[in-house]
Design a protein around this motif. Structure first.
Motif, short mmCIF file in Angstrom:
data_model
loop_
_atom_site.label_atom_id
_atom_site.label_comp_id
_atom_site.label_asym_id
_atom_site.label_seq_id
_atom_site.Cartn_x
_atom_site.Cartn_y
_atom_site.Cartn_z
N ASP A 1 0.85 -1.18 0.00
CA ASP A 1 0.00 0.00 0.00
C ASP A 1 0.90 1.25 0.00
OD1 ASP A 1 0.95 0.31 2.60
OD2 ASP A 1 -0.93 -0.31 3.54
N ASP A 2 0.32 2.41 -0.02
CA ASP A 2 1.10 3.65 -0.10
C ASP A 2 2.05 3.82 1.07
OD1 ASP A 2 -0.05 4.25 -2.52
OD2 ASP A 2 -1.34 5.85 -1.74
N ASP A 3 1.64 3.41 2.26
CA ASP A 3 2.50 3.55 3.43
C ASP A 3 3.75 2.68 3.30
OD1 ASP A 3 0.82 5.39 4.62
OD2 ASP A 3 -0.27 3.86 5.77
N LEU A 4 3.60 1.45 2.82
CA LEU A 4 4.77 0.59 2.63
C LEU A 4 5.68 1.11 1.53
CD1 LEU A 4 3.29 -2.99 3.14
CD2 LEU A 4 5.03 -1.86 4.52
N TRP A 5 5.09 1.63 0.44
CA TRP A 5 5.90 2.24 -0.62
C TRP A 5 6.72 3.39 -0.04
CZ3 TRP A 5 7.58 0.69 -5.05
CH2 TRP A 5 6.87 -0.22 -5.82
N ALA A 6 6.11 4.22 0.79
CA ALA A 6 6.82 5.35 1.38
C ALA A 6 7.96 4.88 2.28
CB ALA A 6 5.85 6.23 2.17
N GLU A 7 7.73 3.82 3.05
CA GLU A 7 8.79 3.27 3.91
C GLU A 7 9.95 2.74 3.08
OE1 GLU A 7 7.39 0.40 6.77
OE2 GLU A 7 5.62 1.62 7.20
N GLU A 8 9.65 2.02 2.00
CA GLU A 8 10.70 1.46 1.14
C GLU A 8 11.49 2.56 0.45
OE1 GLU A 8 11.44 -1.93 1.09
OE2 GLU A 8 9.97 -1.87 2.72
#
Length: 82
Positions: A29-36
């Motif tokens: 999701d967008d949050d995981l993309w941001a973390e990566e």
């Protein structure tokens, strides 16, 4: 940071990693993309911001960025002792 270490001649970023779940892009999701992105891209950008201005002011230098999920390893094979 440049005040602490001076201006390097060469700046090499070897970064990469992931704690994303299996399933590829569909599982993120967008949050995981941001973390990566923060882990693999923004860490290099922040180091550049800290060191590159002093490198530019000093003169010639080089920068290399290497981001990967799998680590670079060196295998050492030793002969079998009998």
């Amino acid at each position: 940071m440049a005040e602490l270490v001076g201006a390097p001649d060469i700046l090499v970023h070897v970064v990469g990693g992931s704690h994303a779940p299996a399933g590829g892009y569909a599982a993120l999701d967008d949050d995981l993309w941001a973390e990566e992105l923060a882990l693999n891209l923004l860490s290099a950008v922040r180091l550049d911001r800290a060191l590159v201005p002093a490198m530019v002011a000093r003169g010639p230098g080089a920068g290399v960025q290497d981001a990967r999920l799998l680590p670079v390893t060196r295998a050492v094979i030793l002969p079998r002792v009998r």
